[in-house]
Structure formats: structure tokens, C-alpha cells
Design an enzyme around this catalytic site. Sequence first.
Site, PDB file in Angstrom:
ATOM      1  N   HIS A  66       2.431   3.973  -4.991  1.00 30.34           N
ATOM      2  CA  HIS A  66       2.256   3.278  -3.713  1.00 30.34           C
ATOM      3  C   HIS A  66       1.819   1.841  -3.968  1.00 30.34           C
ATOM      4  O   HIS A  66       1.150   1.549  -4.955  1.00 30.34           O
ATOM      5  CB  HIS A  66       1.199   4.008  -2.874  1.00 30.34           C
ATOM      6  CG  HIS A  66       1.105   3.516  -1.470  1.00 30.34           C
ATOM      7  ND1 HIS A  66       2.136   3.631  -0.562  1.00 30.34           N
ATOM      8  CD2 HIS A  66       0.097   2.876  -0.809  1.00 30.34           C
ATOM      9  CE1 HIS A  66       1.761   3.112   0.593  1.00 30.34           C
ATOM     10  NE2 HIS A  66       0.532   2.643   0.465  1.00 30.34           N
TER      11      HIS A  66
ATOM     12  N   CYS B  78       6.813   1.400   1.441  1.00 36.73           N
ATOM     13  CA  CYS B  78       5.758   0.532   0.909  1.00 36.73           C
ATOM     14  C   CYS B  78       6.300  -0.631   0.076  1.00 36.73           C
ATOM     15  O   CYS B  78       5.919  -1.783   0.284  1.00 36.73           O
ATOM     16  CB  CYS B  78       4.721   1.343   0.132  1.00 36.73           C
ATOM     17  SG  CYS B  78       5.327   2.175  -1.347  1.00 36.73           S
TER      18      CYS B  78
ATOM     19  N   HIS C 139      -0.211  -2.021   4.356  1.00 35.95           N
ATOM     20  CA  HIS C 139       0.748  -1.205   3.608  1.00 35.95           C
ATOM     21  C   HIS C 139       1.548  -0.339   4.566  1.00 35.95           C
ATOM     22  O   HIS C 139       1.133  -0.093   5.699  1.00 35.95           O
ATOM     23  CB  HIS C 139       0.031  -0.347   2.561  1.00 35.95           C
ATOM     24  CG  HIS C 139      -0.863   0.708   3.135  1.00 35.95           C
ATOM     25  ND1 HIS C 139      -0.863   2.004   2.693  1.00 35.95           N
ATOM     26  CD2 HIS C 139      -1.806   0.672   4.121  1.00 35.95           C
ATOM     27  CE1 HIS C 139      -1.755   2.713   3.362  1.00 35.95           C
ATOM     28  NE2 HIS C 139      -2.336   1.926   4.241  1.00 35.95           N
TER      29      HIS C 139
END
Length: 163
Positions: free
Chosen positions: A125, A74, A137
Amino acid sequence: MSFKRSLVKFAAVLSVFFTGISVINVPMSSSVHADEVQAATTKTEKRNAIVKLAKKQVGKRYVFGATGPYAFDCSGLVQYVYKNAGKKVLPRTTYQQVNVGKRVSMNKLKKGDLLFWGSASAPSHVGIYVGGGKYVHAATPSQGVRKQTLSAYFYPSAAKRVL
């Protein structure tokens, strides 16, 4: 005669070996073509370039610790997109990226804003807001890079504007 034959075979093996090494060592950034990432000058142009490049990564693999252009985690995705489309160097990890830019309200998001999940001060994240209630993402190793809609089920804890 046998020595000459062995020498020729050895030279052939070396040739194949070094050819293989030169193919393996092709710079990863060479896959980003100038026509894919246009030179952006205004903040809006940079944000649009970031969204465009982020969307082009959809479908690529998720690999922990990878920073592209063939696979990402990510924060590697965010770092890669900002460096190549926004001409902005960001830190490598999600924990460092959350400290860059200014905090923005979730109801005032602009294209290119960073979205963070987990703790607002130590997130787990990160993704890139691409407009229209959607974000890109590197989701998980089994899902790869995805474009998704913001939902109450998986709602960010923080947003940052870098540009």
C-alpha cells in the site's frame, strides 16, 4: 414509403450511437483544470501543489487498477497526483514506486513524501504525506480516497522522498 421511414430511423439510431461514443471517449485528463493545478517551480511549491491535489481527491471512489480522475487505487492515486501537480511521472504500481526517490526517516517527513505499508522492499500500500501527521490514500473499495492521521495501529514501514 416504408423504406424511407426505416432509413430515417436507422440514421437517428446511428446519430444517437455516435453521440454516445463521443461522450464516452472524452479524455479523462480534461477534468483537471489549469486553475486547479498551478505551475509550480520550486520543490516546496511542487510539494504544496501535490498536497493540494491529493486533498481534492478525498471522497473519490477506490477501484482496483484505476488511475483517476474519478476513481483510484492507491498507486494510481499517487501516480495521478504526481503527474498532474508535481509534473513527475512515477511508475504505475506500489512495488515500482517504492524504488523511486530516496528513503527518509519517519520523523523527518515533508509534505508530498510517499508512505508505504507492508514490506519495505515489496509494499502492499502507498499514500501521500500531507503534513501535520496526516496522509491521503485510496484506502479500500468501501472507503475510497481518505485523509487520515498516522497511527501506531496502521504505521508505514517506509517513506520515500521523490521531490
